[in-house]
Motif scaffolding. Structure first.
Motif, PDB file in Angstrom:
ATOM      1  N   VAL A 281      36.402  99.524  22.291  1.00  9.86           N
ATOM      2  CA  VAL A 281      35.065  99.109  22.749  1.00  9.86           C
ATOM      3  C   VAL A 281      34.006 100.066  22.217  1.00  9.86           C
ATOM      4  N   THR A 282      32.951  99.497  21.614  1.00  5.66           N
ATOM      5  CA  THR A 282      31.861 100.310  21.082  1.00  5.66           C
ATOM      6  C   THR A 282      30.776 100.540  22.133  1.00  5.66           C
ATOM      7  N   ALA A 283      30.449  99.513  22.897  1.00  4.57           N
ATOM      8  CA  ALA A 283      29.354  99.617  23.865  1.00  4.57           C
ATOM      9  C   ALA A 283      29.603  98.687  25.037  1.00  4.57           C
ATOM     10  N   VAL A 284      29.070  99.082  26.185  1.00  5.95           N
ATOM     11  CA  VAL A 284      29.167  98.277  27.397  1.00  5.95           C
ATOM     12  C   VAL A 284      27.754  97.939  27.853  1.00  5.95           C
ATOM     13  N   VAL A 285      27.550  96.698  28.275  1.00 12.65           N
ATOM     14  CA  VAL A 285      26.237  96.269  28.755  1.00 12.65           C
ATOM     15  C   VAL A 285      26.400  95.658  30.146  1.00 12.65           C
ATOM     16  N   HIS A 286      25.589  96.124  31.107  1.00  8.74           N
ATOM     17  CA  HIS A 286      25.605  95.512  32.438  1.00  8.74           C
ATOM     18  C   HIS A 286      24.827  94.202  32.365  1.00  8.74           C
ATOM     19  N   ALA A 287      25.539  93.086  32.523  1.00  7.23           N
ATOM     20  CA  ALA A 287      24.903  91.771  32.362  1.00  7.23           C
ATOM     21  C   ALA A 287      25.416  90.803  33.423  1.00  7.23           C
ATOM     22  N   PRO A 288      24.923  90.956  34.654  1.00  6.50           N
ATOM     23  CA  PRO A 288      25.343  90.010  35.704  1.00  6.50           C
ATOM     24  C   PRO A 288      24.980  88.585  35.292  1.00  6.50           C
ATOM     25  N   MET A 289      25.814  87.638  35.626  1.00  3.66           N
ATOM     26  CA  MET A 289      25.630  86.225  35.253  1.00  3.66           C
ATOM     27  C   MET A 289      25.708  86.038  33.729  1.00  3.66           C
ATOM     28  N   GLY A 290      26.368  86.981  33.062  1.00  4.25           N
ATOM     29  CA  GLY A 290      26.386  86.962  31.613  1.00  4.25           C
ATOM     30  C   GLY A 290      27.162  85.822  30.993  1.00  4.25           C
ATOM     31  N   ALA A 291      28.024  85.183  31.755  1.00  7.18           N
ATOM     32  CA  ALA A 291      28.799  84.071  31.182  1.00  7.18           C
ATOM     33  C   ALA A 291      28.098  82.735  31.368  1.00  7.18           C
ATOM     34  N   TYR A 292      27.052  82.712  32.217  1.00 10.92           N
ATOM     35  CA  TYR A 292      26.374  81.454  32.502  1.00 10.92           C
ATOM     36  C   TYR A 292      25.871  80.798  31.211  1.00 10.92           C
ATOM     37  N   PRO A 293      26.021  79.462  31.008  1.00  4.62           N
ATOM     38  CA  PRO A 293      26.465  78.449  31.977  1.00  4.62           C
ATOM     39  C   PRO A 293      27.976  78.205  32.013  1.00  4.62           C
TER      40      PRO A 293
ATOM     41  N   ALA B 290      31.884  79.827  33.054  1.00  4.03           N
ATOM     42  CA  ALA B 290      32.318  80.356  34.337  1.00  4.03           C
ATOM     43  C   ALA B 290      32.885  81.766  34.238  1.00  4.03           C
ATOM     44  N   VAL B 291      32.838  82.487  35.339  1.00  7.82           N
ATOM     45  CA  VAL B 291      33.703  83.643  35.551  1.00  7.82           C
ATOM     46  C   VAL B 291      34.555  83.295  36.765  1.00  7.82           C
ATOM     47  N   PRO B 292      35.833  82.981  36.552  1.00 12.74           N
ATOM     48  CA  PRO B 292      36.677  82.561  37.675  1.00 12.74           C
ATOM     49  C   PRO B 292      36.642  83.603  38.792  1.00 12.74           C
ATOM     50  N   GLY B 293      36.461  83.116  39.997  1.00  8.83           N
ATOM     51  CA  GLY B 293      36.368  84.020  41.140  1.00  8.83           C
ATOM     52  C   GLY B 293      34.939  84.391  41.485  1.00  8.83           C
ATOM     53  N   LEU B 294      34.038  84.266  40.515  1.00  6.20           N
ATOM     54  CA  LEU B 294      32.643  84.636  40.789  1.00  6.20           C
ATOM     55  C   LEU B 294      31.704  83.431  40.757  1.00  6.20           C
ATOM     56  N   TYR B 295      31.735  82.703  39.675  1.00  8.26           N
ATOM     57  CA  TYR B 295      30.894  81.499  39.621  1.00  8.26           C
ATOM     58  C   TYR B 295      31.515  80.469  38.706  1.00  8.26           C
ATOM     59  N   ASN B 296      31.118  79.211  38.945  1.00  4.94           N
ATOM     60  CA  ASN B 296      31.739  78.071  38.278  1.00  4.94           C
ATOM     61  C   ASN B 296      30.927  77.667  37.054  1.00  4.94           C
ATOM     62  N   ARG B 297      31.559  76.880  36.207  1.00  7.66           N
ATOM     63  CA  ARG B 297      30.886  76.322  35.038  1.00  7.66           C
ATOM     64  C   ARG B 297      29.817  75.325  35.490  1.00  7.66           C
ATOM     65  N   ASP B 298      28.675  75.341  34.812  1.00  5.56           N
ATOM     66  CA  ASP B 298      27.584  74.427  35.162  1.00  5.56           C
ATOM     67  C   ASP B 298      27.547  73.293  34.124  1.00  5.56           C
ATOM     68  N   ASP B 299      28.279  72.218  34.434  1.00  5.75           N
ATOM     69  CA  ASP B 299      28.427  71.131  33.449  1.00  5.75           C
ATOM     70  C   ASP B 299      27.083  70.502  33.087  1.00  5.75           C
ATOM     71  N   ALA B 300      26.206  70.348  34.073  1.00  7.83           N
ATOM     72  CA  ALA B 300      24.909  69.708  33.806  1.00  7.83           C
ATOM     73  C   ALA B 300      24.109  70.553  32.820  1.00  7.83           C
ATOM     74  N   HIS B 301      24.180  71.872  33.003  1.00  6.40           N
ATOM     75  CA  HIS B 301      23.435  72.740  32.092  1.00  6.40           C
ATOM     76  C   HIS B 301      24.036  72.715  30.687  1.00  6.40           C
ATOM     77  N   ILE B 302      25.364  72.662  30.613  1.00  4.52           N
ATOM     78  CA  ILE B 302      26.011  72.620  29.292  1.00  4.52           C
ATOM     79  C   ILE B 302      25.626  71.324  28.568  1.00  4.52           C
ATOM     80  N   ARG B 303      25.525  70.243  29.327  1.00  3.71           N
ATOM     81  CA  ARG B 303      25.089  68.977  28.717  1.00  3.71           C
ATOM     82  C   ARG B 303      23.656  69.113  28.170  1.00  3.71           C
ATOM     83  N   ARG B 304      22.802  69.799  28.932  1.00  2.00           N
ATOM     84  CA  ARG B 304      21.419  70.023  28.492  1.00  2.00           C
ATOM     85  C   ARG B 304      21.424  70.853  27.188  1.00  2.00           C
ATOM     86  N   TYR B 305      22.285  71.852  27.144  1.00  2.00           N
ATOM     87  CA  TYR B 305      22.403  72.702  25.957  1.00  2.00           C
ATOM     88  C   TYR B 305      22.843  71.873  24.747  1.00  2.00           C
ATOM     89  N   VAL B 306      23.848  71.014  24.953  1.00  2.00           N
ATOM     90  CA  VAL B 306      24.339  70.187  23.844  1.00  2.00           C
ATOM     91  C   VAL B 306      23.235  69.243  23.365  1.00  2.00           C
TER      92      VAL B 306
END
Lengths: 249, 169
Positions: free
Chosen positions: B104-116, B118-134
Protein backbone atom coordinates in the motif's frame (compact mmCIF):
# COMPACT_ATOMS: atom_id res chain seq x y z
CA UNK A 1 -44.66 -22.97 -25.49
CA UNK A 2 -42.07 -23.74 -28.18
CA UNK A 3 -43.55 -23.36 -31.64
CA UNK A 4 -43.70 -27.06 -32.58
CA UNK A 5 -46.88 -28.88 -33.49
CA UNK A 6 -46.69 -30.97 -30.29
CA UNK A 7 -47.54 -29.49 -26.91
CA UNK A 8 -44.57 -30.18 -24.61
CA UNK A 9 -46.48 -28.57 -21.70
CA UNK A 10 -43.72 -26.06 -20.96
CA UNK A 11 -42.16 -22.83 -22.15
CA UNK A 12 -38.85 -22.56 -24.02
CA UNK A 13 -36.79 -21.79 -20.90
CA UNK A 14 -38.21 -24.80 -19.05
CA UNK A 15 -37.64 -27.05 -22.06
CA UNK A 16 -33.99 -26.03 -22.37
CA UNK A 17 -33.42 -26.39 -18.61
CA UNK A 18 -34.92 -29.90 -18.63
CA UNK A 19 -33.01 -31.08 -21.70
CA UNK A 20 -29.69 -29.72 -20.42
CA UNK A 21 -30.25 -31.13 -16.93
CA UNK A 22 -30.10 -34.62 -18.46
CA UNK A 23 -26.50 -33.95 -19.50
CA UNK A 24 -25.31 -33.23 -15.94
CA UNK A 25 -23.52 -36.25 -14.50
CA UNK A 26 -23.54 -37.36 -10.91
CA UNK A 27 -20.28 -36.85 -8.96
CA UNK A 28 -18.94 -34.36 -11.50
CA UNK A 29 -18.17 -30.66 -11.00
CA UNK A 30 -20.52 -28.58 -13.15
CA UNK A 31 -20.78 -24.81 -13.25
CA UNK A 32 -22.55 -21.92 -14.91
CA UNK A 33 -21.56 -18.27 -15.14
CA UNK A 34 -23.24 -15.05 -14.09
CA UNK A 35 -26.59 -14.15 -15.71
CA UNK A 36 -27.30 -17.83 -16.42
CA UNK A 37 -30.85 -18.50 -15.35
CA UNK A 38 -31.62 -21.49 -17.57
CA UNK A 39 -28.35 -23.31 -16.72
CA UNK A 40 -28.90 -22.63 -13.02
CA UNK A 41 -32.31 -24.29 -13.26
CA UNK A 42 -30.78 -27.18 -15.23
CA UNK A 43 -28.11 -27.77 -12.59
CA UNK A 44 -30.56 -27.69 -9.70
CA UNK A 45 -32.98 -29.98 -11.55
CA UNK A 46 -30.19 -32.51 -12.16
CA UNK A 47 -29.21 -32.37 -8.51
CA UNK A 48 -32.83 -32.89 -7.47
CA UNK A 49 -33.27 -35.88 -9.80
CA UNK A 50 -30.51 -38.07 -11.21
CA UNK A 51 -27.35 -36.35 -9.93
CA UNK A 52 -27.70 -35.90 -6.15
CA UNK A 53 -23.91 -35.89 -5.63
CA UNK A 54 -23.08 -33.47 -8.41
CA UNK A 55 -20.98 -30.55 -7.26
CA UNK A 56 -22.70 -27.52 -8.72
CA UNK A 57 -21.42 -23.96 -8.90
CA UNK A 58 -23.81 -21.15 -9.86
CA UNK A 59 -21.76 -17.97 -10.08
CA UNK A 60 -24.79 -15.67 -10.25
CA UNK A 61 -26.33 -17.05 -7.05
CA UNK A 62 -26.18 -15.47 -3.59
CA UNK A 63 -25.74 -18.79 -1.79
CA UNK A 64 -24.61 -21.29 -4.44
CA UNK A 65 -21.69 -19.37 -5.97
CA UNK A 66 -19.15 -20.68 -3.41
CA UNK A 67 -17.44 -17.25 -3.68
CA UNK A 68 -14.72 -18.80 -5.78
CA UNK A 69 -13.19 -15.70 -7.35
CA UNK A 70 -10.12 -16.75 -9.33
CA UNK A 71 -10.48 -20.38 -8.16
CA UNK A 72 -13.07 -21.09 -10.87
CA UNK A 73 -10.55 -19.90 -13.47
CA UNK A 74 -7.76 -22.05 -12.01
CA UNK A 75 -10.05 -25.08 -11.67
CA UNK A 76 -10.93 -24.77 -15.34
CA UNK A 77 -7.35 -24.16 -16.47
CA UNK A 78 -6.37 -27.38 -14.70
CA UNK A 79 -8.99 -29.22 -16.75
CA UNK A 80 -11.01 -30.18 -13.67
CA UNK A 81 -14.27 -28.42 -14.49
CA UNK A 82 -16.30 -31.12 -16.15
CA UNK A 83 -19.32 -29.24 -17.46
CA UNK A 84 -19.95 -25.60 -18.28
CA UNK A 85 -22.80 -23.75 -19.99
CA UNK A 86 -22.65 -21.05 -22.62
CA UNK A 87 -25.07 -19.09 -24.69
CA UNK A 88 -23.99 -17.21 -27.82
CA UNK A 89 -25.37 -14.71 -30.31
CA UNK A 90 -24.21 -16.71 -33.33
CA UNK A 91 -22.90 -20.17 -34.18
CA UNK A 92 -21.25 -20.96 -37.50
CA UNK A 93 -20.49 -23.89 -39.79
CA UNK A 94 -16.94 -24.32 -38.44
CA UNK A 95 -18.04 -24.57 -34.82
CA UNK A 96 -17.10 -21.00 -33.94
CA UNK A 97 -19.35 -19.02 -31.63
CA UNK A 98 -19.82 -15.31 -31.05
CA UNK A 99 -20.64 -13.85 -27.68
CA UNK A 100 -19.23 -10.37 -28.33
CA UNK A 101 -20.73 -8.21 -31.07
CA UNK A 102 -23.18 -8.16 -33.96
CA UNK A 103 -21.87 -6.41 -37.07
CA UNK A 104 -18.43 -4.94 -37.67
CA UNK A 105 -16.40 -5.41 -34.45
CA UNK A 106 -14.97 -1.89 -34.88
CA UNK A 107 -18.43 -0.30 -35.16
CA UNK A 108 -20.82 -2.92 -33.84
CA UNK A 109 -24.60 -2.77 -34.10
CA UNK A 110 -24.77 -4.52 -30.74
CA UNK A 111 -22.08 -5.20 -28.20
CA UNK A 112 -22.44 -7.59 -25.28
CA UNK A 113 -20.47 -7.56 -22.05
CA UNK A 114 -18.51 -10.42 -20.60
CA UNK A 115 -17.54 -12.52 -23.60
CA UNK A 116 -13.90 -12.61 -22.62
CA UNK A 117 -13.92 -15.63 -20.34
CA UNK A 118 -15.78 -17.69 -22.92
CA UNK A 119 -12.55 -18.10 -24.92
CA UNK A 120 -11.00 -19.71 -21.86
CA UNK A 121 -13.92 -21.67 -20.39
CA UNK A 122 -15.06 -23.14 -23.70
CA UNK A 123 -11.58 -24.57 -24.38
CA UNK A 124 -10.77 -25.93 -20.95
CA UNK A 125 -14.05 -27.14 -19.46
CA UNK A 126 -14.35 -30.80 -20.44
CA UNK A 127 -17.88 -30.59 -21.81
CA UNK A 128 -19.73 -27.51 -23.01
CA UNK A 129 -23.48 -27.16 -23.36
CA UNK A 130 -24.51 -24.23 -25.51
CA UNK A 131 -28.08 -23.01 -25.54
CA UNK A 132 -30.10 -20.43 -27.41
CA UNK A 133 -33.77 -19.53 -26.96
CA UNK A 134 -34.27 -19.13 -30.71
CA UNK A 135 -33.34 -21.27 -33.70
CA UNK A 136 -33.11 -19.36 -36.97
CA UNK A 137 -30.66 -18.28 -39.68
CA UNK A 138 -29.63 -15.13 -37.81
CA UNK A 139 -28.31 -17.33 -34.97
CA UNK A 140 -26.96 -20.23 -37.04
CA UNK A 141 -24.87 -18.45 -39.65
CA UNK A 142 -22.29 -19.39 -42.26
CA UNK A 143 -19.66 -17.26 -40.52
CA UNK A 144 -19.81 -15.51 -37.15
CA UNK A 145 -19.18 -11.76 -36.98
CA UNK A 146 -16.62 -12.27 -34.22
CA UNK A 147 -14.93 -15.46 -32.98
CA UNK A 148 -15.30 -15.61 -29.19
CA UNK A 149 -14.36 -19.29 -29.27
CA UNK A 150 -13.07 -21.36 -32.18
CA UNK A 151 -14.50 -24.81 -32.87
CA UNK A 152 -11.27 -26.20 -34.24
CA UNK A 153 -7.72 -25.10 -33.44
CA UNK A 154 -4.13 -26.10 -34.20
CA UNK A 155 -3.43 -29.57 -32.81
CA UNK A 156 -0.66 -28.17 -30.58
CA UNK A 157 -3.29 -26.19 -28.64
CA UNK A 158 -4.29 -28.31 -25.65
CA UNK A 159 -8.02 -28.24 -25.06
CA UNK A 160 -11.00 -30.48 -24.49
CA UNK A 161 -11.62 -32.86 -27.38
CA UNK A 162 -15.18 -33.71 -26.35
CA UNK A 163 -17.94 -32.80 -28.79
CA UNK A 164 -20.08 -29.87 -27.69
CA UNK A 165 -23.84 -29.60 -27.98
CA UNK A 166 -26.20 -26.75 -28.75
CA UNK A 167 -29.74 -26.82 -27.32
CA UNK A 168 -32.48 -24.79 -29.00
CA UNK A 169 -36.29 -24.74 -29.04
CA UNK A 170 -36.21 -27.02 -32.11
CA UNK A 171 -33.35 -29.45 -31.72
CA UNK A 172 -30.07 -30.56 -30.21
CA UNK A 173 -27.01 -30.09 -32.45
CA UNK A 174 -23.66 -31.76 -31.78
CA UNK A 175 -20.31 -30.47 -33.07
CA UNK A 176 -17.64 -33.16 -33.50
CA UNK A 177 -14.09 -31.83 -33.45
CA UNK A 178 -12.58 -34.59 -35.59
CA UNK A 179 -14.99 -34.07 -38.50
CA UNK A 180 -15.48 -30.34 -37.75
CA UNK A 181 -19.17 -30.68 -38.62
CA UNK A 182 -22.48 -30.18 -36.86
CA UNK A 183 -24.70 -33.24 -36.65
CA UNK A 184 -28.40 -33.13 -35.87
CA UNK A 185 -28.37 -35.10 -32.63
CA UNK A 186 -32.13 -35.01 -32.12
CA UNK A 187 -35.21 -33.03 -33.11
CA UNK A 188 -37.76 -32.05 -30.51
CA UNK A 189 -41.24 -33.61 -30.83
CA UNK A 190 -43.25 -31.83 -33.50
CA UNK A 191 -40.25 -30.86 -35.64
CA UNK A 192 -38.62 -32.61 -38.60
CA UNK A 193 -35.01 -32.59 -39.73
CA UNK A 194 -36.15 -30.46 -42.69
CA UNK A 195 -37.65 -27.87 -40.31
CA UNK A 196 -34.36 -27.62 -38.45
CA UNK A 197 -32.22 -27.48 -41.59
CA UNK A 198 -34.44 -24.71 -43.01
CA UNK A 199 -33.73 -22.57 -39.91
CA UNK A 200 -29.99 -23.30 -39.88
CA UNK A 201 -27.68 -21.23 -42.08
CA UNK A 202 -25.24 -24.07 -42.78
CA UNK A 203 -25.62 -27.73 -43.75
CA UNK A 204 -26.15 -30.24 -40.94
CA UNK A 205 -25.18 -33.89 -40.99
CA UNK A 206 -28.56 -35.61 -40.63
CA UNK A 207 -28.57 -39.25 -39.52
CA UNK A 208 -31.26 -41.54 -40.89
CA UNK A 209 -33.40 -42.10 -38.99
CA UNK A 210 -33.09 -38.93 -36.95
CA UNK A 211 -33.58 -39.26 -33.19
CA UNK A 212 -36.50 -37.53 -31.50
CA UNK A 213 -35.71 -35.74 -28.23
CA UNK A 214 -37.61 -37.40 -25.36
CA UNK A 215 -40.29 -34.93 -24.21
CA UNK A 216 -40.14 -33.50 -20.68
CA UNK A 217 -41.56 -36.00 -18.20
CA UNK A 218 -44.11 -35.35 -15.48
CA UNK A 219 -41.36 -35.77 -12.89
CA UNK A 220 -39.05 -33.28 -14.59
CA UNK A 221 -41.79 -30.69 -14.98
CA UNK A 222 -43.12 -31.00 -11.44
CA UNK A 223 -39.63 -31.01 -9.87
CA UNK A 224 -38.61 -27.97 -11.91
CA UNK A 225 -41.74 -26.01 -10.99
CA UNK A 226 -41.72 -27.18 -7.38
CA UNK A 227 -38.44 -28.08 -5.68
CA UNK A 228 -36.14 -26.26 -8.12
CA UNK A 229 -38.24 -23.09 -8.20
CA UNK A 230 -38.37 -23.02 -4.39
CA UNK A 231 -34.63 -23.62 -4.12
CA UNK A 232 -33.85 -20.80 -6.56
CA UNK A 233 -36.02 -18.42 -4.56
CA UNK A 234 -34.65 -19.46 -1.15
CA UNK A 235 -30.98 -19.34 -2.20
CA UNK A 236 -31.06 -16.03 -4.06
CA UNK A 237 -30.58 -17.76 -7.41
CA UNK A 238 -32.44 -15.50 -9.87
CA UNK A 239 -35.55 -15.55 -7.63
CA UNK A 240 -37.55 -13.11 -9.80
CA UNK A 241 -36.86 -15.16 -12.91
CA UNK A 242 -37.79 -18.40 -11.14
CA UNK A 243 -41.08 -16.92 -9.92
CA UNK A 244 -41.94 -15.62 -13.36
CA UNK A 245 -40.79 -18.41 -15.66
CA UNK A 246 -40.96 -21.73 -13.79
CA UNK A 247 -44.67 -22.32 -13.42
CA UNK A 248 -47.50 -24.23 -14.96
CA UNK A 249 -49.07 -22.30 -17.87
CA UNK B 1 3.97 -12.31 -8.93
CA UNK B 2 6.43 -10.10 -10.79
CA UNK B 3 6.58 -12.40 -13.83
CA UNK B 4 6.99 -10.77 -17.27
CA UNK B 5 4.23 -12.84 -18.88
CA UNK B 6 2.09 -15.85 -18.13
CA UNK B 7 0.93 -18.82 -20.22
CA UNK B 8 -2.83 -19.25 -20.59
CA UNK B 9 -4.71 -22.21 -22.01
CA UNK B 10 -7.51 -21.04 -24.29
CA UNK B 11 -8.09 -17.97 -26.48
CA UNK B 12 -6.03 -19.33 -29.41
CA UNK B 13 -7.93 -18.93 -32.67
CA UNK B 14 -10.29 -16.30 -31.29
CA UNK B 15 -10.73 -12.72 -32.45
CA UNK B 16 -10.03 -11.63 -28.88
CA UNK B 17 -6.53 -13.03 -29.32
CA UNK B 18 -6.21 -11.53 -32.82
CA UNK B 19 -7.00 -8.07 -31.49
CA UNK B 20 -4.66 -8.17 -28.49
CA UNK B 21 -1.07 -7.10 -29.21
CA UNK B 22 -0.19 -8.08 -25.62
CA UNK B 23 -0.90 -11.77 -26.30
CA UNK B 24 1.16 -14.14 -28.45
CA UNK B 25 1.49 -17.84 -29.16
CA UNK B 26 4.61 -19.44 -27.73
CA UNK B 27 5.89 -22.99 -27.39
CA UNK B 28 5.76 -24.66 -24.00
CA UNK B 29 9.51 -24.94 -23.27
CA UNK B 30 8.90 -28.15 -21.31
CA UNK B 31 6.71 -29.83 -23.94
CA UNK B 32 7.53 -29.48 -27.64
CA UNK B 33 4.02 -30.73 -28.52
CA UNK B 34 2.25 -27.81 -26.88
CA UNK B 35 1.79 -24.21 -27.90
CA UNK B 36 -0.05 -21.80 -25.58
CA UNK B 37 -1.11 -18.20 -25.55
CA UNK B 38 1.22 -16.11 -23.42
CA UNK B 39 -0.15 -12.86 -21.99
CA UNK B 40 2.00 -9.85 -21.13
CA UNK B 41 1.93 -8.90 -17.44
CA UNK B 42 -0.54 -6.14 -16.63
CA UNK B 43 0.99 -3.58 -14.27
CA UNK B 44 -1.26 -0.58 -13.66
CA UNK B 45 0.43 2.65 -12.63
CA UNK B 46 -2.07 3.13 -9.83
CA UNK B 47 -4.68 0.90 -8.20
CA UNK B 48 -7.42 2.42 -6.04
CA UNK B 49 -9.11 -0.05 -3.69
CA UNK B 50 -11.87 0.62 -1.20
CA UNK B 51 -11.85 -1.16 2.15
CA UNK B 52 -13.39 -1.23 5.58
CA UNK B 53 -10.55 0.13 7.69
CA UNK B 54 -6.87 0.95 7.69
CA UNK B 55 -4.20 2.00 10.15
CA UNK B 56 -1.65 4.75 9.69
CA UNK B 57 1.02 2.23 8.65
CA UNK B 58 -1.06 1.30 5.62
CA UNK B 59 -2.27 -2.09 6.79
CA UNK B 60 -5.91 -2.45 5.78
CA UNK B 61 -8.96 -4.69 5.69
CA UNK B 62 -10.49 -4.90 2.21
CA UNK B 63 -13.73 -6.50 1.10
CA UNK B 64 -13.87 -10.19 1.96
CA UNK B 65 -14.12 -11.54 -1.60
CA UNK B 66 -12.42 -10.57 -4.81
CA UNK B 67 -8.90 -10.23 -6.14
CA UNK B 68 -8.06 -6.85 -4.63
CA UNK B 69 -4.77 -7.93 -3.07
CA UNK B 70 -3.56 -9.33 -6.40
CA UNK B 71 -4.46 -6.04 -8.11
CA UNK B 72 -2.45 -4.16 -5.49
CA UNK B 73 0.53 -6.48 -5.98
CA UNK B 74 0.45 -5.93 -9.76
CA UNK B 75 0.30 -2.13 -9.52
CA UNK B 76 3.17 0.30 -9.13
CA UNK B 77 1.26 2.34 -6.57
CA UNK B 78 -1.81 1.44 -4.53
CA UNK B 79 -4.18 3.84 -2.82
CA UNK B 80 -6.55 2.31 -0.30
CA UNK B 81 -9.64 4.32 0.57
CA UNK B 82 -11.41 3.23 3.76
CA UNK B 83 -14.55 3.80 5.75
CA UNK B 84 -12.61 4.13 8.98
CA UNK B 85 -9.08 4.83 10.23
CA UNK B 86 -8.18 2.76 13.29
CA UNK B 87 -5.13 2.46 15.56
CA UNK B 88 -4.03 -0.96 14.39
CA UNK B 89 -5.10 -3.43 11.74
CA UNK B 90 -3.88 -7.04 11.98
CA UNK B 91 -4.27 -10.20 9.85
CA UNK B 92 -6.35 -11.68 12.69
CA UNK B 93 -9.17 -9.28 11.81
CA UNK B 94 -11.69 -11.49 10.01
CA UNK B 95 -14.12 -8.75 8.93
CA UNK B 96 -12.51 -8.75 5.49
CA UNK B 97 -9.36 -9.50 3.52
CA UNK B 98 -6.11 -8.28 5.10
CA UNK B 99 -3.64 -6.34 2.95
CA UNK B 100 -0.20 -5.61 4.32
CA UNK B 101 1.26 -2.12 4.24
CA UNK B 102 4.07 -3.41 2.01
CA UNK B 103 1.51 -3.40 -0.82
CA UNK B 104 0.00 0.00 0.00
CA UNK B 105 1.32 3.42 -1.01
CA UNK B 106 -1.30 5.66 0.61
CA UNK B 107 -4.44 5.48 2.71
CA UNK B 108 -7.36 7.89 2.38
CA UNK B 109 -10.21 8.26 4.89
CA UNK B 110 -13.27 8.15 2.63
CA UNK B 111 -16.52 7.27 4.41
CA UNK B 112 -19.21 6.20 1.92
CA UNK B 113 -16.39 5.71 -0.56
CA UNK B 114 -17.99 2.75 -2.30
CA UNK B 115 -21.28 4.53 -2.96
CA UNK B 116 -23.35 3.82 -5.09
CA UNK B 117 -22.02 0.26 -4.79
CA UNK B 118 -22.11 -1.55 -1.47
CA UNK B 119 -19.94 -2.24 1.53
CA UNK B 120 -21.47 -5.42 2.95
CA UNK B 121 -22.37 -4.89 6.58
CA UNK B 122 -22.37 -1.12 6.26
CA UNK B 123 -24.51 -0.04 3.34
CA UNK B 124 -26.31 -1.56 0.38
CA UNK B 125 -25.99 -1.02 -3.34
CA UNK B 126 -28.18 1.80 -4.66
CA UNK B 127 -29.66 0.32 -7.84
CA UNK B 128 -31.65 3.45 -8.72
CA UNK B 129 -28.53 5.57 -8.55
CA UNK B 130 -26.53 3.10 -10.64
CA UNK B 131 -29.26 3.24 -13.27
CA UNK B 132 -28.98 7.05 -13.24
CA UNK B 133 -25.21 6.72 -13.69
CA UNK B 134 -25.63 4.34 -16.64
CA UNK B 135 -28.18 6.68 -18.24
CA UNK B 136 -25.82 9.61 -17.78
CA UNK B 137 -22.96 7.76 -19.44
CA UNK B 138 -24.57 7.90 -22.91
CA UNK B 139 -23.06 11.33 -23.67
CA UNK B 140 -20.42 13.74 -22.43
CA UNK B 141 -23.07 16.39 -21.67
CA UNK B 142 -25.20 14.03 -19.60
CA UNK B 143 -22.18 12.76 -17.73
CA UNK B 144 -20.93 16.27 -17.02
CA UNK B 145 -24.34 17.07 -15.57
CA UNK B 146 -24.17 13.93 -13.44
CA UNK B 147 -20.72 14.85 -12.11
CA UNK B 148 -21.89 18.38 -11.32
CA UNK B 149 -24.92 17.12 -9.44
CA UNK B 150 -23.39 14.23 -7.50
CA UNK B 151 -19.64 14.82 -7.26
CA UNK B 152 -18.16 18.20 -8.19
CA UNK B 153 -21.12 20.19 -6.91
CA UNK B 154 -21.02 18.61 -3.46
CA UNK B 155 -18.91 19.58 -0.47
CA UNK B 156 -16.68 17.05 1.26
CA UNK B 157 -19.17 16.88 4.14
CA UNK B 158 -22.11 16.28 1.84
CA UNK B 159 -20.27 13.38 0.20
CA UNK B 160 -19.23 11.84 3.53
CA UNK B 161 -22.74 12.12 4.92
CA UNK B 162 -24.56 10.75 1.90
CA UNK B 163 -27.60 8.73 2.75
CA UNK B 164 -27.23 5.18 1.54
CA UNK B 165 -29.62 2.30 1.77
CA UNK B 166 -29.12 0.22 4.89
CA UNK B 167 -27.11 -2.95 4.37
CA UNK B 168 -28.98 -6.19 3.78
CA UNK B 169 -26.43 -8.16 5.80
Amino acid sequence: MPAGAVDLRCNTEELLAILMSREVRDWEISACGAVSMIPAAALLLAEATHAPHAEIIILGSDELSHNLGKDIHFLTQRGQLELFFHSALQFDAEGNFNLHVIGDPNAPDRRLPGGYGSGLMSYMAKRILFFRTEHNPRTFVDKVDFVSGAGVTDERIQRSTEPFKVFTPMAVLRFDRDTARYTLESVHPGFTAEDVQAQTGFPLVVPDPVMVTPAPTDEELSTLRGEVRDRMISTGTYPEWAREVLRAP
Amino acid sequence: MGVPYIPVRGLAGTDVFERRPDMMLAPNPFDPNEVTVVALAQNPDVAILHGLKADREGNAILRRFGEDVMVAQASRRTIVTVEEIVDKVTPEDTSGQFISSINVTAVVHAPMGAYPTAVPGLYNRDDAHIRRYVDASVSDEAFRAYLDEYVLGLTEDQIRNRQALPSAK
